[in-house]
Design a protein around this motif. Structure first.
Motif, mmCIF file in Angstrom:
data_model
loop_
_atom_site.group_PDB
_atom_site.id
_atom_site.type_symbol
_atom_site.label_atom_id
_atom_site.label_comp_id
_atom_site.label_asym_id
_atom_site.label_seq_id
_atom_site.Cartn_x
_atom_site.Cartn_y
_atom_site.Cartn_z
ATOM 1 N N LYS A 59 38.513 43.386 44.553
ATOM 2 C CA LYS A 59 38.614 41.920 44.356
ATOM 3 C C LYS A 59 39.124 41.254 45.644
ATOM 4 O O LYS A 59 38.677 40.185 46.033
ATOM 5 C CB LYS A 59 39.584 41.594 43.217
ATOM 6 C CG LYS A 59 39.123 42.093 41.854
ATOM 7 C CD LYS A 59 38.438 40.985 41.092
ATOM 8 C CE LYS A 59 38.369 41.303 39.628
ATOM 9 N NZ LYS A 59 37.035 41.210 39.086
ATOM 10 N N ARG A 63 37.435 38.369 48.156
ATOM 11 C CA ARG A 63 38.087 37.112 48.584
ATOM 12 C C ARG A 63 38.086 36.973 50.102
ATOM 13 O O ARG A 63 37.892 35.885 50.642
ATOM 14 C CB ARG A 63 39.527 37.077 48.072
ATOM 15 C CG ARG A 63 39.645 36.784 46.571
ATOM 16 C CD ARG A 63 41.092 36.487 46.248
ATOM 17 N NE ARG A 63 41.357 36.326 44.826
ATOM 18 C CZ ARG A 63 42.011 35.289 44.296
ATOM 19 N NH1 ARG A 63 42.437 34.314 45.089
ATOM 20 N NH2 ARG A 63 42.239 35.218 43.007
ATOM 21 N N SER A 71 33.191 26.791 46.089
ATOM 22 C CA SER A 71 33.006 27.540 44.831
ATOM 23 C C SER A 71 34.244 27.389 43.944
ATOM 24 O O SER A 71 35.378 27.457 44.439
ATOM 25 C CB SER A 71 32.764 29.017 45.125
ATOM 26 O OG SER A 71 32.813 29.768 43.932
ATOM 27 N N THR A 73 35.280 29.513 41.838
ATOM 28 C CA THR A 73 35.926 30.837 41.681
ATOM 29 C C THR A 73 36.015 31.536 43.034
ATOM 30 O O THR A 73 35.191 31.273 43.923
ATOM 31 C CB THR A 73 35.117 31.731 40.710
ATOM 32 O OG1 THR A 73 33.762 31.807 41.183
ATOM 33 C CG2 THR A 73 35.145 31.189 39.294
ATOM 34 N N SER A 76 33.537 37.113 45.607
ATOM 35 C CA SER A 76 33.521 38.470 45.041
ATOM 36 C C SER A 76 32.411 39.270 45.711
ATOM 37 O O SER A 76 31.459 38.691 46.256
ATOM 38 C CB SER A 76 33.287 38.424 43.530
ATOM 39 O OG SER A 76 32.034 37.845 43.253
ATOM 40 N N TYR A 211 44.264 29.831 44.135
ATOM 41 C CA TYR A 211 42.928 29.466 44.628
ATOM 42 C C TYR A 211 42.542 28.060 44.179
ATOM 43 O O TYR A 211 41.957 27.295 44.956
ATOM 44 C CB TYR A 211 41.892 30.493 44.120
ATOM 45 C CG TYR A 211 40.493 30.220 44.610
ATOM 46 C CD1 TYR A 211 40.055 30.731 45.828
ATOM 47 C CD2 TYR A 211 39.595 29.437 43.868
ATOM 48 C CE1 TYR A 211 38.771 30.475 46.303
ATOM 49 C CE2 TYR A 211 38.315 29.170 44.329
ATOM 50 C CZ TYR A 211 37.901 29.702 45.542
ATOM 51 O OH TYR A 211 36.637 29.432 46.005
ATOM 52 N N ALA A 212 42.865 27.703 42.933
ATOM 53 C CA ALA A 212 42.472 26.390 42.389
ATOM 54 C C ALA A 212 43.073 25.235 43.194
ATOM 55 O O ALA A 212 42.477 24.157 43.297
ATOM 56 C CB ALA A 212 42.895 26.293 40.924
ATOM 57 N N SER A 336 42.067 41.130 30.740
ATOM 58 C CA SER A 336 41.970 39.666 30.594
ATOM 59 C C SER A 336 42.296 39.245 29.162
ATOM 60 O O SER A 336 42.995 38.262 28.932
ATOM 61 C CB SER A 336 40.561 39.189 30.950
ATOM 62 O OG SER A 336 40.266 39.575 32.278
ATOM 63 N N LYS A 343 43.089 34.244 34.803
ATOM 64 C CA LYS A 343 41.843 33.897 35.491
ATOM 65 C C LYS A 343 42.070 33.903 37.010
ATOM 66 O O LYS A 343 43.123 33.467 37.482
ATOM 67 C CB LYS A 343 41.352 32.520 35.038
ATOM 68 C CG LYS A 343 40.821 32.511 33.608
ATOM 69 C CD LYS A 343 39.948 31.297 33.365
ATOM 70 C CE LYS A 343 39.417 31.260 31.936
ATOM 71 N NZ LYS A 343 38.704 32.461 31.523
ATOM 72 N N ALA A 344 41.068 34.412 37.744
ATOM 73 C CA ALA A 344 41.210 34.608 39.196
ATOM 74 C C ALA A 344 41.613 33.330 39.922
ATOM 75 O O ALA A 344 42.416 33.365 40.864
ATOM 76 C CB ALA A 344 39.909 35.156 39.766
ATOM 77 N N ALA A 345 41.088 32.175 39.503
ATOM 78 C CA ALA A 345 41.349 30.914 40.204
ATOM 79 C C ALA A 345 42.805 30.461 40.087
ATOM 80 O O ALA A 345 43.278 29.656 40.891
ATOM 81 C CB ALA A 345 40.425 29.817 39.682
ATOM 82 N N GLU A 352 46.724 38.625 42.763
ATOM 83 C CA GLU A 352 45.671 39.312 41.999
ATOM 84 C C GLU A 352 45.741 40.822 42.211
ATOM 85 O O GLU A 352 45.622 41.603 41.257
ATOM 86 C CB GLU A 352 44.289 38.780 42.418
ATOM 87 C CG GLU A 352 43.174 39.292 41.522
ATOM 88 C CD GLU A 352 41.830 38.643 41.826
ATOM 89 O OE1 GLU A 352 41.082 38.390 40.883
ATOM 90 O OE2 GLU A 352 41.528 38.391 43.024
#
Length: 546
Positions: A59, A63, A71, A73, A76, A211-212, A336, A343-345, A352
């Motif tokens: 992962k 990134r 994007s 997300t 990947s 990330y968000a 998950s 969530k990844a974001a 992560e």
């Protein structure tokens, strides 16, 4: 069979048995046994660490090297790149098992063991130093070095098992080989722990937003060091045991039965066992020149004596590894679903890595490691056959328990039940065929073909691992193309995949009936190397449990 007949047969076998091999068979458990377990086990620890640690950093690689501006997300790895990075080591391992398995019977266990270790050390370090101007360059060099790393790891399978089986006494041989294999669980756990420590240290030193909030800033430049350090750490335990591996004498069974050097075999084992052992050169030559020891791997005689055994060890390992390595498919859903990995974001890159490593360590601690040590404790009490049949049966039951009410498990509030069922499936894989398929091929074939046959069985298993990891990655995709993972075609769905895996386990159970029980018997008794022609065939046929 009457007890008197059995005693006479044992005496006949003992009269043929070399004194040096009998001394090893009846030796009490002592310090050199534990030394052999640690030396062979550290190789296996390294194997597991190197093979499984890549899943902790894929992962992060996505990134760093496949970030897409705008994007929603994080980046990947594309499906083909992901398959190559994760799978190239398996292909190397399969090749190494066949090549080094054969070489171990030609050049000796000890010499080839040193080669595999150096290859693993060099390629572990080189994997972490993967270079390139762009993402393609880095991934290409990483794949190149991970192939050769896998090649070295492949050699460790037949050699570790063969060395341990040839050093052990017949009473606790199963537990000793199982203890070497159990280091795989410790290696997987160590991979998770190292990733936790490294990612925590970097995360605390280099703070970053999720990330968000800041897609670019969420992956700090220093994150590129994290995956490299985690991969390179695998070279440390292997390098530390190199000296001790080189000091370990060649196994007496190879020296006496294959190299036909009775003097060296007696001298080496006198030092190891600290007893006087007579050299018996004439008996060594007599055993080596007997018609029952003259056949090769591709002969009708091998087919008659061991053909079904090799078919049994290869097919059971193949079928087991399809199910065992498919676990990667369900881990991300499980993590998950129960909230171990958000969530990844909502996370930055290092957070992560930390979450994935923590989740995999918990799975290893609860589902993976205990199963191995149950095998160590019970294998010489209840036998290999019983453990393998029980393991395959329970895996079939639990896989069906996951698949039949699959929609029930995926609804809110029932996920914990799914995790418990999932953990039991892999407990019985490790307290079951994952351990026994490694142990039995090192016990039932003649010394001059032992490493080769173990390598063939292990390579068959690795072929199953490739199918389990990558075939099912495509098969398990949602039947609705719109719901399949990005870049993948529609598949048959997770539920139908679980039904297929249950079928593999059931087939594994049936093929187990081709494999003989070796509990409490000497290696020469199992392979028929001490017996006359007809007597050897009788021993082999009688040991197949029906």
């Amino acid at each position: 069979m009457s007890s008197q007949g059995g005693e006479e047969e044992n005496k006949g076998s003992m009269s043929q048995q070399l004194q040096v091999l009998n001394a090893l068979d009846v030796a009490k458990t002592q310090w050199y046994h534990f030394t052999a377990i640690v030396i062979a086990g550290m190789g296996f620890f390294t194997d597991a660490y190197d093979l499984f640690c890549i899943s902790l950093v894929t992962k992060l690689l996505g990134r760093i090297y496949y970030h897409v501006d705008g994007s929603p997300t994080p980046g990947s790895l594309p499906p083909q790149v992901s398959a190559a990075v994760n799978g190239v080591a398996f292909v190397g391992t399969l090749s190494g098992q066949l090549f080094f398995g054969w070489l171990g019977d030609k050049m000796g266990r000890k010499r080839v063991y040193g080669m595999t270790l150096m290859l693993m050390v060099i390629c572990s370090i080189a994997s972490g130093l993967s270079f390139g101007h762009d993402s393609k360059g880095v991934m290409a060099t990483l794949c190149f070095f991970r192939f050769w790393l896998g090649f070295g790891i492949g050699g460790d399978y037949p050699l570790s098992a063969t060395i341990m089986s040839e050093y052990a006494n017949k009473k606790t041989r199963g537990a000793f080989i199982a203890a070497v294999f159990a280091m795989q669980g410790v290696g997987i756990l160590a991979g998770g722990m190292v990733a936790i420590v490294i990612s925590s240290a970097f995360k605390n030193r280099f703070q970053a937003p999720p990330y968000a909030i800041d897609p670019v800033g969420s992956t700090v430049p220093q994150a590129d060091y994290v995956w490299r350090i985690i991969l390179m750490f695998g070279s440390l335990p292997a390098a530390l045991t190199y000296y001790w591996r080189m000091k370990m004498p060649e196994t007496a069974r190879y020296t006496a039965l294959v190299a036909q050097n009775a003097k060296l075999a007696a001298s080496d084992m006198s030092k190891v066992l600290q007893v006087e052992i007579e050299e018996e050169q004439s008996k060594v030559e007599q055993i080596a020149n007997a018609p029952s020891n003259a056949f090769g791997l591709f002969s009708r005689e091998f087919l008659r004596r061991h053909g079904l055994h090799l078919l049994g060890t290869a097919t059971t390992w193949f079928l087991l590894d399809i199910a065992f390595y498919s676990q990667n498919l369900f881990q991300k859903d499980i993590f998950s679903a129960i909230g171990w990995i958000p969530k990844a974001a909502t996370m930055n890159a290092l957070e992560e890595v930390f979450r994935i490593a923590r989740a995999q360590s918990i799975i290893a601690l609860c589902g993976t490691v205990p199963g191995y040590w149950f095998t160590v404790g019970l294998i010489d009490i209840i036998g290999r056959f019983t453990i393998q049949i029980l393991g395959f049966a329970m895996m079939t039951i639990f896989m069906l328990g996951l698949s039949i009410p699959y929609h029930h498990w995926t609804t809110k509030g029932h996920q914990i039940g799914f995790v418990v069922m999932y953990a039991f499936t892999f407990f019985f894989a490790n307290f079951g065929p994952n351990s026994t398929t490694f142990i039995v091929p090192a016990e039932i074939f003649p010394a001059r073909l032992r490493s080769t046959c173990h390598g063939i069985s292990a390579a068959s298993g690795k072929l199953g691992a490739i199918i389990g990891s990558f075939g099912f990655l495509y098969l398990a995709q949602n039947q609705n193309p719109a719901k399949a993972d990005h870049g993948y075609p529609a598949g048959i769905g997770v539920r139908n995949s679980l039904f297929l895996l249950a079928g593999c386990n059931l087939l594994g159970l049936l093929f187990t009936f081709l494999v003989p029980e070796s509990k409490g018997r000497s290696l020469e008794e199992m392979s028929g190397e001490n017996e006359g022609d007809e007597q050897a065939a009788g021993v082999l046929n009688r040991t197949v449990p029906v």
